[in-house]
Write an enzyme that holds these catalytic residues in place. Sequence first.
Site, PDB file in Angstrom:
ATOM      1  N   PRO A 127     -31.768  62.405  62.662  1.00  0.00           N
ATOM      2  CA  PRO A 127     -32.917  62.721  63.523  1.00  0.00           C
ATOM      3  C   PRO A 127     -34.012  61.664  63.454  1.00  0.00           C
ATOM      4  O   PRO A 127     -34.674  61.366  64.452  1.00  0.00           O
ATOM      5  CB  PRO A 127     -33.399  64.063  62.979  1.00  0.00           C
ATOM      6  CG  PRO A 127     -32.177  64.680  62.370  1.00  0.00           C
ATOM      7  CD  PRO A 127     -31.362  63.546  61.844  1.00  0.00           C
ATOM      8  N   GLY A 130     -32.459  56.574  64.729  1.00  0.00           N
ATOM      9  CA  GLY A 130     -31.643  56.256  65.889  1.00  0.00           C
ATOM     10  C   GLY A 130     -31.468  54.757  65.925  1.00  0.00           C
ATOM     11  O   GLY A 130     -30.719  54.187  65.136  1.00  0.00           O
ATOM     12  N   ILE A 156     -23.068  63.125  66.084  1.00  0.00           N
ATOM     13  CA  ILE A 156     -21.875  62.467  65.559  1.00  0.00           C
ATOM     14  C   ILE A 156     -20.654  62.789  66.412  1.00  0.00           C
ATOM     15  O   ILE A 156     -20.236  63.946  66.529  1.00  0.00           O
ATOM     16  CB  ILE A 156     -21.626  62.874  64.082  1.00  0.00           C
ATOM     17  CG1 ILE A 156     -22.869  62.580  63.243  1.00  0.00           C
ATOM     18  CG2 ILE A 156     -20.395  62.157  63.525  1.00  0.00           C
ATOM     19  CD1 ILE A 156     -23.385  61.143  63.330  1.00  0.00           C
ATOM     20  N   GLU A 363     -23.896  53.439  70.085  1.00  0.00           N
ATOM     21  CA  GLU A 363     -23.422  52.290  69.296  1.00  0.00           C
ATOM     22  C   GLU A 363     -24.338  51.078  69.473  1.00  0.00           C
ATOM     23  O   GLU A 363     -23.896  49.956  69.680  1.00  0.00           O
ATOM     24  CB  GLU A 363     -21.957  51.957  69.632  1.00  0.00           C
ATOM     25  CG  GLU A 363     -21.045  53.075  69.170  1.00  0.00           C
ATOM     26  CD  GLU A 363     -19.659  52.608  68.747  1.00  0.00           C
ATOM     27  OE1 GLU A 363     -19.511  51.422  68.408  1.00  0.00           O
ATOM     28  OE2 GLU A 363     -18.759  53.446  68.753  1.00  0.00           O
ATOM     29  N   GLU A 367     -31.170  47.905  74.432  1.00  0.00           N
ATOM     30  CA  GLU A 367     -32.414  47.239  74.057  1.00  0.00           C
ATOM     31  C   GLU A 367     -32.289  46.629  72.661  1.00  0.00           C
ATOM     32  O   GLU A 367     -32.642  45.470  72.432  1.00  0.00           O
ATOM     33  CB  GLU A 367     -33.569  48.246  74.105  1.00  0.00           C
ATOM     34  CG  GLU A 367     -33.962  48.687  75.507  1.00  0.00           C
ATOM     35  CD  GLU A 367     -32.928  49.574  76.204  1.00  0.00           C
ATOM     36  OE1 GLU A 367     -32.079  50.183  75.519  1.00  0.00           O
ATOM     37  OE2 GLU A 367     -32.963  49.634  77.453  1.00  0.00           O
TER      38      GLU A 367
END
Lengths: 385, 261, 394
Positions: A127, A130, A156, A363, A367
Site C-alpha cells: 500500500p 508502488g 499481487i 511492472e 513514468e
Amino acid sequence: MEYFLTEQQKTLKSLARRIAEEKILPVRADLDEKEEFPWETIKNLAESDLFRIFIPEQYDGMGTSSLDLCLVVEELSRVCSGVAVSYAATALGAYAILLYGSEEQKQKYLPAIAAGKRLAAFGLTEPTAGSDVSNIKTTAEKTPEGYVLNGTKQFITNGGEAEIYTIIALTDKSKGARGASAFIVEKDTPGFTFGKKEKKMGIRTSSTRELVFRNCVIPAENLLSKEGIGFIMAMRVLDHSRPGISAQALGIAQGALEAAVDYARQREQFGQPLISLPVVQYKLAEMATQVEAARALVYSVARTIDSGVKNFTEESAMAKVFASDVAMRVTTDAVQVCGGAGYMRDYPLEKMMRDAKITQIYEGSNEVLHTAIAMELRKRKGRRE
Amino acid sequence: MNIIVCLKQVPGTTEVKIDPTSNTLVRQGIKSVVNPLDSYALEEGVRLKEHYGGKVIAITMGPPQATEILRDAISTGADDTILLSDIAFAGSDTLATSTTLAKAIEKINKYDLVICGRQTLDGDTGQVGPELAEMLGLPFIAYVSKIETIADGKIKVQRMVEDGYETIEAALPAVITVVKEINVPRLPSLRGLTRAKSAQIPTWTAQEIGTEKGTVGQAGSATWVVKVFYPQRVQTAEMLKGDPEAQVETLIEKLKEAKII
Amino acid sequence: MGISVDKEKCTGCGNCVSTCLFGLIDIVDEKARIKEAGCTLCGACRDACAFEAIRIEKEIAEVLVGDEHRGVWVFTEQRNGEIKNVSYELLSKGRELADTLKTELCAVCLGYNIKDIGQLTAYGADKIYLVDDPSFANQSEDPYVTELVRLIKQHKPEIVLAGATPFGRSFFPRVAAILKTGLTADCTGLDIDTEKRLLRQTRPTFGGNVMATIICPAKRPQMSTVRPRVFKKNQPDPARKSQLIKVDFNKESISSKTRLLNFVADLTEKVKLEDADIIVAGGRGLGKPENFQLIRDLASALGAAVGSSRPPVDEGWIPYSHQVGQTGKTVCPKLYIAVGISGAVQHLAGMQTADCIIAINDDPNAPIFQVANYGIVGDLFKVVPLLTEKLKTV
C-alpha cells in the site's frame, strides 16, 4: 515482415496461437464477465509444455529464452491478455528462484512450475510502496525457528491462485532499501492469508489480491541468496520480466488491429466498406505501423537479453514503455474505427482497450521507466557504440 | 498396457462447400485432417497410458501423405506409429479396410485394447470398428462414453445407447469405439511436436502384413461405388412478403389451409 | 487395376479437377494428372470428363449369375419387446424390392416377449423367422450376431436390411464381417438393377455433400442399413397372411463376450424428436443460449418438440439429444420450423423429408430456403415472438 524466428520458435508461436484460438477465444468473454481465474486454460498451457519454456532443461524445462516467452505471451494476449498475464506472472515468480535460488531451491520448486502443476507469483508492491518501491514495510525477522513475516502485499498478480510466492521483505528496517531480502513462501503456510480480491478495469480473468502475513514463520532456507540484496534482486527480476509485459502489450495491439481491419472490411457505410474510406485507411495504416515498430523493439530487446548481456535495464524499459503506449493508442483507435460496435461488450475491442491500460501501469509505470531510461542516458551520455 | 488407436485422414469437411453454379465440390483451402472422432480415441488411449502405463500405437491406412496425421498423433501423445500404405490398398471399402487393419494389428501382436472413433466424417459408415473386432475375434463395445476401470484383464465401460447408458464389461484384449462425450482432446505439446518432427514412421506394405491376394484394396472390397453425384437443390420456398406482422399472418393462413394447425 | 488419363483425348479443361473428392487431380502441361495413391476409383472424374479421357480399370468382379441366394430379409429391431418403427419402414421398402425381384420378403425377429408380431405381416412380410428367448432379453449384441449369421447361412437371402439405429450400426457390420460380404451404411435410396439382379444402394457421404450409389456385385447377401424415417411406412394391411417360422434355437451355440452390468435410462429427454409431429428447431442465428427460450415458447404454443442444428449443440446451448442432421437425428415431422438455421447440407440431410418446412432467417440466400415450403426473410427476434403470440389466439 520477416522476424527471423528459428523453426522451433515458429512451432512454439503457432502452438501458442492454436491454444489461444481454440481454447481461449471461446471462453474469453465469459472469463472477463465473470472475473474467474482461467484454470482450464492454465491446464491447457501446461499440457502443451508452455510453462517449460522459461525453465532450464535440468529442471524439466525447455530453456530460458526471453524471445520464446515473448512469442507465447504475445500470441496469448492477442486473444486474451488476462490469461496471458496469469501465465507471465508465473514466469516472474519463477525468475527470482531461477536467478538467485540455490541448487536445492531450484530442484525443489522449478520442476513443478515447469510442469504447470504449481503457479508462481511475485510480491513486491505494498500500500505504501508502488512506484516508490523502497518504501516497503513488510518485515522478516530472523528467529531460531526461521524468519517471521509481518505485513501486507498489495495488487499481487496470481495472488490466491499461485502456490509459490517470492516475497520481498525488510530484514533490517534501519537500512531501508538496503535492508530488503527475498523469500520463497508457499501457499498454506500458517500466518499467510489472502486479503481483498481486486475488481479491475481490465485483465479481469487474472487474479489480483492482497497477501497478508501475520507472524508467518518460514524456514530459514527459504531465504533467496543472502540478506540485504532483496531490492537489487527485485529490480533485476523485473528487468527480466518486463519484455513479457511489452509482449503482452504487443499482443493486445495486434489483436485490436486485426479486429478493426476485419470490421472495416465488412462494415458498409456510405455505400462502401469502411476500409475504402481514406480517413479509416489512414488510421489503420498508422496502427499497423505502430504495431510493427513495437514488435521490432520488443523482439530485439528479447534477443539482446538472450545474447547474455549483463545490464539491460534501459532496453527492457524502452520496450515496455513503447509497446504499452502503442497498445493503448491502437486499442483506442480500433474502438473508434468500429464506432458504436466497438464500444459494445459483444465485440472484443472494448475489453482490449480496458486491458491495454494496465500495461502502462504495472511492472514499473511508464513514468518511472522514463526516469530509469533517462538515468542510463545520463550515464552513457546518450551515446551508442 | 499397449493400446492401438486406429486413425483416418479425412478432408476437413466443415469447409466443404458446393459451388452453386457448377454444383461441384469447392476444394480450395481444404486441408486433410485426422478424423475428428478419431482424436477422441487417441486422447483416450493417451489418458489410459498415463494412468496405467504402457504405450500408445497409432496406425492408419492411407497414402504416404497420411504420415502427417501420425506425426500429429505423436505430438499429442502417441508413442509409436505405423502407416499402412500400398497401392494394393487403394479403393478399399470397409470390409477390405478392416481386413487390412486386422492383419496389421495381428502383426503388432502384443496389445490389450484397440480404440477407434465412432465413425468418420467423410465415409460416415461407422463400420470399421465392429468389422475389425469380428476379424480379430475380439469382444466389441461401441459408443463408449467413459472407461470406468481396467483391472484383472477386464475393461469396464459406460456406453451410450439410445435411451440411456449401459455399463458393460469385457475381457481384454477388446475393441471399442468412442463417442465425443468421452473426453476433450488435448492440443499438441511442445515436446511432442519436437519429437514428431524427427520421428521415423515405419510403413508396412501388403506383403509385410501378409494379406492374401484379393482380400484388400479394391479387389478385396465387396462394395463398389458405381456413381457419385451431387444432390440437386433449387430454391423452392414460397417467400412470404411484407412486414413481420404480414408475414406471420400469411404464414398462419397457409398453415390453416394445409390443415397443419 | 488403376486409373489413367488418355493424353490424346485430354484437353486440360480442368472439369475433372473439382470433381475429385480427395483433391488428387491437377493440370500439368495442360493435361490432367491423377495421383493414384489415395484414389478410390469412385469414377466421379470419369463421369465429368466430356472427352472420355479418363479410364478406370477395375478387376471386374463377376456379377453373380445363377446364384442361389433368394429373398429379401429385414432384421426386425425391437427394444424391450417393442418393435421399432424403422422395422415397418424397412418392410414397406423391402416389399417393393421383393416384388421387383419376384421373391419373398422375410422378417427376422430376434428378442424376448416380442409384441405385435402380426404387424410384421401387415406391413408386408411373407415369412417371419422368430426367435423368442430370454437370451435376447437385453441388447447384448453377441447373441444377435451369432444367430443372424447362422440364419443367413442356412437360408441364403440375397438382401438383408437393418435399421441404422445405434444398435443396428454396431451389430450389423459384425454380421457382414463374418459373412465377408459388403455392407452399405445409412442408405437413403434402395432400388434394383433388374437386369443384373443387383441392389443399388444410394447414400450420402462427405457430410451429405455428395451422394454415392453403391453395389455389391460378387458377394451375398447384399446388406444395407437405413436410417429411421428415411423410408415411409405403407398402410398396414391387416388381411395379409404370412408364414410364422419359430426357429429351432440352440442355446448352447450362443455365448457373449461382453457382460451387461447395469442400465440407466436417460430421462432428460422428454419428447422423442423422431416421433414428434411438429418440430421447432433453432440454430446459430439465436446468438446465445438464453434465446432458445423463443424456440421453446413457440414449440409450446404448437405442442411441438424442440430441435437444434449442430452449432448450438457444439456451443453447449442445448443437449445433443436435440440435434437434427447428419450427426444427429433424422426426423420426418408434419411440420418443421427452422429458426435461425442457415441449412448446411448436414442439417438438411436430417430434416428435408418433413411434410412442410418453414424457414425463418435473415439471409435470403440461406440454403435452408432451398428445401423450405415457406420462407420468411426477417429478424427472427421479431418474427418468432409475433408468431408465438398469434398462434396462442388461433
